[in-house]
Structures are given as structure tokens and as C-alpha cells.
Design a protein around this motif. Sequence first.
Motif, PDB file in Angstrom:
ATOM      1  N   PRO A  30       0.827  -1.149   0.043  1.00 25.62           N
ATOM      2  CA  PRO A  30      -0.176  -0.028   0.076  1.00 25.62           C
ATOM      3  C   PRO A  30       1.012   1.245  -0.031  1.00 25.62           C
ATOM      4  N   LEU A  31       2.129   1.162   0.655  1.00 22.27           N
ATOM      5  CA  LEU A  31       2.903   2.363   0.604  1.00 22.27           C
ATOM      6  C   LEU A  31       3.359   2.787  -0.720  1.00 22.27           C
ATOM      7  N   PHE A  32       3.753   1.800  -1.431  1.00 21.01           N
ATOM      8  CA  PHE A  32       4.215   2.099  -2.885  1.00 21.01           C
ATOM      9  C   PHE A  32       2.910   2.100  -3.896  1.00 21.01           C
ATOM     10  N   SER A  33       1.874   2.087  -3.779  1.00 18.82           N
ATOM     11  CA  SER A  33       0.810   1.903  -4.561  1.00 18.82           C
ATOM     12  C   SER A  33       0.357   3.224  -5.035  1.00 18.82           C
ATOM     13  N   LEU A  34      -0.308   3.213  -6.232  1.00 21.78           N
ATOM     14  CA  LEU A  34      -0.935   4.559  -6.649  1.00 21.78           C
ATOM     15  C   LEU A  34      -2.376   4.585  -6.649  1.00 21.78           C
ATOM     16  N   GLY A  35      -3.010   3.837  -5.658  1.00 21.14           N
ATOM     17  CA  GLY A  35      -4.578   3.976  -5.533  1.00 21.14           C
ATOM     18  C   GLY A  35      -4.899   4.938  -4.871  1.00 21.14           C
ATOM     19  N   CYS A  36      -6.276   5.080  -4.919  1.00 26.14           N
ATOM     20  CA  CYS A  36      -7.102   6.154  -4.290  1.00 26.14           C
ATOM     21  C   CYS A  36      -6.664   6.510  -2.988  1.00 26.14           C
TER      22      CYS A  36
ATOM     23  N   ASN B 225     -13.683  14.778  -7.139  1.00 26.39           N
ATOM     24  CA  ASN B 225     -13.360  16.249  -7.356  1.00 26.39           C
ATOM     25  C   ASN B 225     -12.262  16.517  -6.395  1.00 26.39           C
ATOM     26  N   LEU B 226     -11.140  15.814  -6.626  1.00 28.69           N
ATOM     27  CA  LEU B 226      -9.967  16.102  -5.621  1.00 28.69           C
ATOM     28  C   LEU B 226      -8.703  15.977  -6.349  1.00 28.69           C
ATOM     29  N   THR B 227      -7.667  16.548  -6.138  1.00 21.41           N
ATOM     30  CA  THR B 227      -6.290  16.475  -6.935  1.00 21.41           C
ATOM     31  C   THR B 227      -5.137  16.312  -5.926  1.00 21.41           C
ATOM     32  N   LEU B 228      -4.033  16.236  -6.555  1.00 18.52           N
ATOM     33  CA  LEU B 228      -2.942  15.940  -5.757  1.00 18.52           C
ATOM     34  C   LEU B 228      -2.137  17.432  -6.049  1.00 18.52           C
ATOM     35  N   CYS B 229      -1.231  17.704  -5.454  1.00 13.93           N
ATOM     36  CA  CYS B 229      -0.299  19.018  -5.617  1.00 13.93           C
ATOM     37  C   CYS B 229       0.843  18.383  -6.695  1.00 13.93           C
ATOM     38  N   HIS B 230       0.872  18.879  -7.748  1.00 15.63           N
ATOM     39  CA  HIS B 230       1.657  18.330  -8.488  1.00 15.63           C
ATOM     40  C   HIS B 230       3.274  18.771  -8.102  1.00 15.63           C
TER      41      HIS B 230
ATOM     42  N   ASN C  50      -4.687  10.332 -11.172  1.00 18.28           N
ATOM     43  CA  ASN C  50      -5.244  11.867 -11.223  1.00 18.28           C
ATOM     44  C   ASN C  50      -6.581  11.986 -11.721  1.00 18.28           C
ATOM     45  N   GLU C  51      -6.616  11.153 -12.907  1.00 13.88           N
ATOM     46  CA  GLU C  51      -8.110  11.139 -13.551  1.00 13.88           C
ATOM     47  C   GLU C  51      -9.129  10.686 -12.748  1.00 13.88           C
ATOM     48  N   HIS C  52      -8.714   9.553 -11.838  1.00 18.96           N
ATOM     49  CA  HIS C  52      -9.879   9.260 -10.953  1.00 18.96           C
ATOM     50  C   HIS C  52     -10.151  10.023 -10.045  1.00 18.96           C
ATOM     51  N   LEU C  53      -9.226  10.614  -9.290  1.00 20.44           N
ATOM     52  CA  LEU C  53      -9.384  11.521  -8.132  1.00 20.44           C
ATOM     53  C   LEU C  53     -10.313  12.856  -8.752  1.00 20.44           C
TER      54      LEU C  53
END
Length: 292
Positions: free
Chosen positions: A165-171, A231-236, A223-226
Motif C-alpha cells: 500500500p505504501l508504494f501503490s498509486l491507489g485512491c 473532485n480532488l487533486t494532488l499537488c503536482h 489523477n483522472e480518478h481523483l
Amino acid sequence: MDLTFNNAKFGHVCYTTEGEMYDDGTNNNVDDDDRTHASQSTAITADNQHCLICYSDDLTRHRGIVSCGHDDVCASCHIRLRFLHNDRKCPVCKTTNDTIIVDSDLSKEDAAIELAGTDAYLEGIRHKKFEAYEMWGNELGAGYTYREDVGMHFPTNYYNEDILPLFSLGCHMQGCGFTNATDSFVTEDDGDADKPGAEAEGNRRKKGKKKEVKRMSGLKALNEHLRNKHNLTLCHLCVQAKRDFISRLPRFTPAQLKIHQTKGDKETGFKGHPVCEFCRPKRFYDLTKVSF
């Protein structure tokens, strides 16, 4: 920047981040024999209950066991050093350790049997040393999983429950099961496939059905899923420059992202991402990234 251990706890042996040893800050003339002896003494005189870096009490459950013998750093700190900082050197003696074994300490009963008669056991150490494990290439045997990018062997249960889970790119949003493993995304409307040309295009817009146009993976998929589902995003800027796992980065609403970038977070002392006076409105991760 010096990493100086507490002398009351670790005796008079101190280290800098470059691996230089000195005696209580006053004696830099230490020969190799004294350096080796002091390094070994530092590991043995530590309480063997807390990580030397983060001082968490997770050390006895997930101890990083290394060939140089300094087994007082937890698995979590080793992972961060090796994956995020590309540093495979021992934090104490600066020896490069190609392989690390993560394991838990033995119980009192098991230690009395497996470590009986060893110097380590007489000093109260209850974990196996690196040379006591039998390895065949990258195989440590049943119950362990090897991760090549960090060069570490993990107990399989710990690996599946905590490391993956630490390495994952899940939601990682509560209640969302998106793992970013095999999911695909739709980005266009779909209409009647039987009607060609402009008529089909018009039906796509009217009916609002979805057409899967391409399959995404990795960070793009996250990014697309969020954006679409929450309606969320990461800080690029944090994704690109902050030395942390993406799974641990916060997910922001548009309003929260603006506050994060302009004002930061008072609780953590983060003051926001600065704007270059010559590149407005472009922001940078921190002042060291600003180009003039």
C-alpha cells in the motif's frame, strides 16, 4: 548538518552525516581501530527498542538487519532512505548495504535457544544477525518477499499489508476501492455506434453515454480518478519534489489546493509554495527550486 547522538545515551561517540566520528566534539584524531570499536559499541549500547532515526518503538517488530551490524534502524526509515533518497549506506558507519533483511526480534524463550552463548545475547540483543540467515541469490526462503528496487527482504504478511500500500498509486480515500491496478477510464461520450458521421456524433452528445477511448495507468490514472470520482487533486509540486510516497500525500479540493500552495499549513510549519517574481503566476516547490 550534524547528526549528533545524545552523549548521555550513546556514550562519547558521535557521528556527522558524512560518517566522520569524533569524541564528544573535541577529538577528531581517531584511528581506524578505534573507529570500528566505537561503531560496534554504539550499536550494542543502544537500547535496541527504538529506531535511531525516528525513535519509534516499531524497531523490535520490523528491524532492518544489515551486514555491517548496525541493526538499530527500522524498516520504514530504511525504505525512505533507499527509495526516496537513493541512499543505501548505513546511517551509522556509511557502509553500503546492498541487501537488508527485515525481521522481528525473537521472544525471550526463542532467543535463549537460538542465540545462547553469543556476545549479542549476553548484551541483551534478541534478534538474529545478518550472517545467520541463509540466502540463495535473492531468495530467503518461505515467509519472505524480496523487493528489488530497495534491495530488502520483508516478512510476507508485513509486505502485503504495509509495504505494497505504501508504494501503490491507489485512491486511498475512505470507502473507495480503486487500486489503480487494471482499471480503465472513459473520457468521451458514446452514442449509437450504428449511425455514422455527424449523426452519430450528435447522438453521443444528446444521450451522454460513455465511451472508453483509452486505458490509463500509474499517476495519470490516479489523477483522472481523483478528479472524476472525488473532485480532488494532488499537488503536482509535491508529487515532483517532495521526498515522500504518493500514497501519503494529501488529496485536495480545489479550494484546499489553493490554500496549500499560497498559505501552507500552520501545524506543520509549511508556508506554501513560493512564486517567482519573474514567472508569475508560476509556483515552485520551495525557494531552492526558484529560478531567477
